[in-house]
Design an enzyme around this catalytic site. Structure first.
Site, PDB file in Angstrom:
ATOM      1  N   HIS A   1      10.940   7.603   9.627  1.00 29.86           N
ATOM      2  CA  HIS A   1      12.281   7.340   9.053  1.00 29.86           C
ATOM      3  C   HIS A   1      13.096   8.583   8.692  1.00 29.86           C
ATOM      4  O   HIS A   1      13.445   8.789   7.529  1.00 29.86           O
ATOM      5  CB  HIS A   1      12.188   6.395   7.861  1.00 29.86           C
ATOM      6  CG  HIS A   1      11.133   6.668   6.818  1.00 29.86           C
ATOM      7  ND1 HIS A   1      10.900   7.908   6.263  1.00 29.86           N
ATOM      8  CD2 HIS A   1      10.256   5.829   6.207  1.00 29.86           C
ATOM      9  CE1 HIS A   1       9.939   7.814   5.362  1.00 29.86           C
ATOM     10  NE2 HIS A   1       9.528   6.560   5.316  1.00 29.86           N
TER      11      HIS A   1
ATOM     12  N   HIS B   1       6.760   0.805  12.547  1.00 28.71           N
ATOM     13  CA  HIS B   1       6.795   0.972  11.090  1.00 28.71           C
ATOM     14  C   HIS B   1       7.151  -0.330  10.382  1.00 28.71           C
ATOM     15  O   HIS B   1       8.322  -0.625  10.137  1.00 28.71           O
ATOM     16  CB  HIS B   1       7.853   2.046  10.771  1.00 28.71           C
ATOM     17  CG  HIS B   1       7.764   2.589   9.398  1.00 28.71           C
ATOM     18  ND1 HIS B   1       7.994   3.910   9.111  1.00 28.71           N
ATOM     19  CD2 HIS B   1       7.475   2.014   8.213  1.00 28.71           C
ATOM     20  CE1 HIS B   1       7.853   4.125   7.821  1.00 28.71           C
ATOM     21  NE2 HIS B   1       7.540   2.969   7.245  1.00 28.71           N
TER      22      HIS B   1
ATOM     23  N   HIS C   1       5.456  10.721   6.191  1.00 26.40           N
ATOM     24  CA  HIS C   1       6.584  10.315   5.341  1.00 26.40           C
ATOM     25  C   HIS C   1       7.018  11.590   4.637  1.00 26.40           C
ATOM     26  O   HIS C   1       6.275  12.119   3.805  1.00 26.40           O
ATOM     27  CB  HIS C   1       6.091   9.241   4.360  1.00 26.40           C
ATOM     28  CG  HIS C   1       7.016   8.951   3.223  1.00 26.40           C
ATOM     29  ND1 HIS C   1       7.558   7.703   3.015  1.00 26.40           N
ATOM     30  CD2 HIS C   1       7.489   9.726   2.205  1.00 26.40           C
ATOM     31  CE1 HIS C   1       8.319   7.734   1.926  1.00 26.40           C
ATOM     32  NE2 HIS C   1       8.291   8.945   1.410  1.00 26.40           N
TER      33      HIS C   1
ATOM     34  N   ASP D   1       2.326   6.570   4.356  1.00 24.27           N
ATOM     35  CA  ASP D   1       3.707   6.128   4.171  1.00 24.27           C
ATOM     36  C   ASP D   1       3.937   5.404   2.844  1.00 24.27           C
ATOM     37  O   ASP D   1       3.118   4.607   2.394  1.00 24.27           O
ATOM     38  CB  ASP D   1       4.158   5.212   5.306  1.00 24.27           C
ATOM     39  CG  ASP D   1       5.598   4.787   5.112  1.00 24.27           C
ATOM     40  OD1 ASP D   1       6.461   5.668   5.104  1.00 24.27           O
ATOM     41  OD2 ASP D   1       5.842   3.583   4.913  1.00 24.27           O
TER      42      ASP D   1
ATOM     43  N   HIS E   1       5.929  -3.018   7.027  1.00 25.74           N
ATOM     44  CA  HIS E   1       5.088  -3.305   5.863  1.00 25.74           C
ATOM     45  C   HIS E   1       4.865  -4.808   5.837  1.00 25.74           C
ATOM     46  O   HIS E   1       5.805  -5.567   5.603  1.00 25.74           O
ATOM     47  CB  HIS E   1       5.785  -2.837   4.579  1.00 25.74           C
ATOM     48  CG  HIS E   1       6.007  -1.352   4.553  1.00 25.74           C
ATOM     49  ND1 HIS E   1       5.062  -0.464   4.079  1.00 25.74           N
ATOM     50  CD2 HIS E   1       7.051  -0.597   4.960  1.00 25.74           C
ATOM     51  CE1 HIS E   1       5.529   0.776   4.193  1.00 25.74           C
ATOM     52  NE2 HIS E   1       6.728   0.728   4.727  1.00 25.74           N
ATOM     53  N   LEU E   2       3.636  -5.220   6.110  1.00 22.85           N
ATOM     54  CA  LEU E   2       3.346  -6.660   6.169  1.00 22.85           C
ATOM     55  C   LEU E   2       2.763  -7.180   4.855  1.00 22.85           C
ATOM     56  O   LEU E   2       2.580  -8.374   4.691  1.00 22.85           O
ATOM     57  CB  LEU E   2       2.413  -6.964   7.348  1.00 22.85           C
ATOM     58  CG  LEU E   2       3.008  -6.661   8.731  1.00 22.85           C
ATOM     59  CD1 LEU E   2       1.995  -6.929   9.836  1.00 22.85           C
ATOM     60  CD2 LEU E   2       4.272  -7.472   8.982  1.00 22.85           C
TER      61      LEU E   2
ATOM     62  N   ASP F   1      10.997   0.100   9.427  1.00 22.74           N
ATOM     63  CA  ASP F   1      10.548   0.264   8.028  1.00 22.74           C
ATOM     64  C   ASP F   1      10.766  -1.052   7.272  1.00 22.74           C
ATOM     65  O   ASP F   1      11.199  -1.055   6.109  1.00 22.74           O
ATOM     66  CB  ASP F   1      11.252   1.431   7.330  1.00 22.74           C
ATOM     67  CG  ASP F   1      10.555   1.826   6.021  1.00 22.74           C
ATOM     68  OD1 ASP F   1       9.530   1.199   5.680  1.00 22.74           O
ATOM     69  OD2 ASP F   1      11.045   2.747   5.351  1.00 22.74           O
TER      70      ASP F   1
ATOM     71  N   PRO G   1      11.869   0.494  -3.697  1.00 27.49           N
ATOM     72  CA  PRO G   1      12.726   0.786  -2.547  1.00 27.49           C
ATOM     73  C   PRO G   1      12.293  -0.038  -1.339  1.00 27.49           C
ATOM     74  O   PRO G   1      11.108  -0.364  -1.194  1.00 27.49           O
ATOM     75  CB  PRO G   1      12.462   2.274  -2.293  1.00 27.49           C
ATOM     76  CG  PRO G   1      11.047   2.478  -2.751  1.00 27.49           C
ATOM     77  CD  PRO G   1      10.816   1.505  -3.876  1.00 27.49           C
TER      78      PRO G   1
HETATM   79  O1  DOR Z   1      11.874   2.080   1.258  1.00 24.88           O
HETATM   80  C1  DOR Z   1      10.673   2.138   1.470  1.00 24.88           C
HETATM   81  N1  DOR Z   1       9.856   1.116   1.195  1.00 24.88           N
HETATM   82  N2  DOR Z   1      10.155   3.276   1.980  1.00 24.88           N
HETATM   83  C2  DOR Z   1       8.841   3.483   2.057  1.00 24.88           C
HETATM   84  O2  DOR Z   1       8.436   4.534   2.490  1.00 24.88           O
HETATM   85  C3  DOR Z   1       7.885   2.441   1.571  1.00 24.88           C
HETATM   86  C4  DOR Z   1       8.510   1.118   1.635  1.00 24.88           C
HETATM   87  C5  DOR Z   1       7.715   0.046   0.910  1.00 24.88           C
HETATM   88  O3  DOR Z   1       6.507  -0.025   1.052  1.00 24.88           O
HETATM   89  O4  DOR Z   1       8.355  -0.789   0.240  1.00 24.88           O
END
Ligand code: DOR
Length: 427
Positions: free
Chosen positions: A231, A59, A178, A151, A61-62, A304, A322
């Protein structure tokens, strides 16, 4: 490239032993005591270090394509390698979304170009992650996508999700949910509990997560398709997954480093650094998530990793996005906060997530002759603190400043090539 790793403590699914590891052309060729260097071999002294199968993060996020100011596939891969990861699953909430073969192939190619870590793109469940129309699962599966997720959002419509599970069961792919019922979290910025009422902030109830975990467990029961829960953050979610596994359902789950270490009380600072989805919960939830990892209810530790530029995290709480960084601190948080045998922590960071990602033939492999040389070496006892300015990530939103970490990655080998040496990325 030929490498000899000497005198390490090898820990993998076969157990623990000491020894040296010889690598040639990307493959482990020899394991033994007192192996001598051969001409032209690069020697890594692993005395005092654990040698483990490379970590696998389900998990991350790139941010590329679309938000390269926060992270690129290259900078994220560098952070991953420094954190000991040899494979990561890239989340699809990019711009454009990873909902077509073209975007998925772009992400994969950028990962290959960076050459620091294998990048496995996930596909979104719905087009544009809009929750309305399913993506072409078969086409995406054809090019190697194994995990599908929206997600950042859960799929709200139960009928659409039922269809998604039905198609998935025919294709041998996994839906990764998610879990968030959005009508219960509208406007929420933190966990619903005494802390949020004290601060006068709208709360995010545990129920919002647990209702969707429950719904999807029942969809798995109906369709027979596998589900992976992203998560998980509440005691109730852990209990639901434990019961589903006891019923023999094909469900797996992950927990993040921040949900095993940080409580909602940090939010008293009003800093958006601690804003994350799902939110930081209570100490009781943390204990339940840790117990879930200990008894195998939760299969994997997944970061995450969610980079965000500083300006966005400096916005008022309700407007700030977030998310928290995770790749470079994951091992240090896990070893500092989990009271589990080392091999079980490594199972949750390597071979179990590799199996969930459908890459268990290449990553998280036992350290044996004939196996691909994807390895991590770390000092399990080193205590350290993260310095945001020194992170490889383009972003700085780590919540772990001032939090003592235990266990530090020293070297990472990807396909038989040293990509991290002495804690420094080599490219
Ligand atoms: O805190 C988070 N940030 N939860 C998520 O499900 C997405 C992620 C984001 O892409 O920043």
């Amino acid at each position: 490239m030929n490498i000899l790793i000497t005198n390490g403590r090898l820990v993998d699914q076969a157990g623990e032993r000491t020894g040296s590891v010889r690598i040639s052309d990307g493959t482990i060729v020899e394991i033994g005591d007192g192996l001598e260097p051969q001409e032209g071999e690069e020697v890594i002294d692993a005395a005092g270090l654990v040698i483990s199968p490379g970590f696998v993060d389900l998990h991350v996020h790139l941010r590329e394509p679309g938000r390269e100011e926060a992270e690129t596939i290259e900078t994220g891969s560098r952070g991953a390698a420094l954190g000991g990861f040899t494979a990561v699953v890239a989340m699809p909430n990019t711009d454009p979304t990873q909902d077509s073969v073209g975007v998925v192939e772009f992400v994969r190619q950028q990962g290959i170009r960076a050459g620091l870590c294998d990048v496995f793109p996930s596909g979104s469940i719905t087009m544009g992650r809009q929750g309305e129309q399913l993506t072409p699962f078969a086409e995406l599966a054809e090019v190697g996508v194994r995990l599908f997720t929206d997600d950042g959002n859960g799929v709200q419509d139960p009928q659409l999700m039922r269809r998604a599970y039905e198609y998935a069961s025919d294709l041998g792919v996994t839906m990764a949910q998610h879990c968030e019922v959005e009508s219960l979290t509208a406007g929420a910025v933190m966990h619903e509990g005494s802390c949020c009422s004290h601060l006068g902030l709208p709360g995010w109830p545990s129920l919002a997560e647990e209702l969707m975990v429950h719904r999807d467990i029942e969809l798995v029961r109906l369709t027979g398709a596998p589900a992976h829960f992203l998560h998980l953050s509440t005691a109730g979610s852990v209990a639901l997954v434990r019961a589903a596994k006891a019923d023999g359902l094909p469900v797996t789950a992950e927990a993040t480093p921040h949900h095993i270490s940080l409580t909602d009380e940090l939010r008293a600072s009003y800093s958006a650094l601690y804003k994350v989805n799902p939110p930081l919960r209570t100490m009781d939830d943390i204990h339940a998530v840790r117990e879930g990892l200990q008894d195998g209810t939760i299969d994997a530790i997944a970061t995450d990793h969610a980079p965000h530029v500083s300006e966005s995290k400096e916005l008022p709480l309700d407007q700030a996005p977030p998310g928290m960084l995770g790749l470079e601190t994951a091992l240090g948080v896990a070893l500092a906060h989990l009271d589990m045998p080392l091999a079980d922590v490594l199972a949750a960071m390597s071979w179990k997530p590799a199996a969930i990602a459908g890459i268990g033939d290449r990553h998280g492999r036992p350290i044996e002759p004939g196996e691909p040389a994807n390895l991590t070496m770390f000092d399990p006892n080193e205590t350290w603190e993260v310095v945001p300015a020194q992170l490889a990530s383009k972003s700085r939103n780590t919540p772990f400043v001032g939090v003592p970490l235990t266990g530090r990655v020293k070297h990472t080998v990807l396909h038989g090539e040293v990509v991290v040496r002495d804690g420094k990325a080599l490219k």
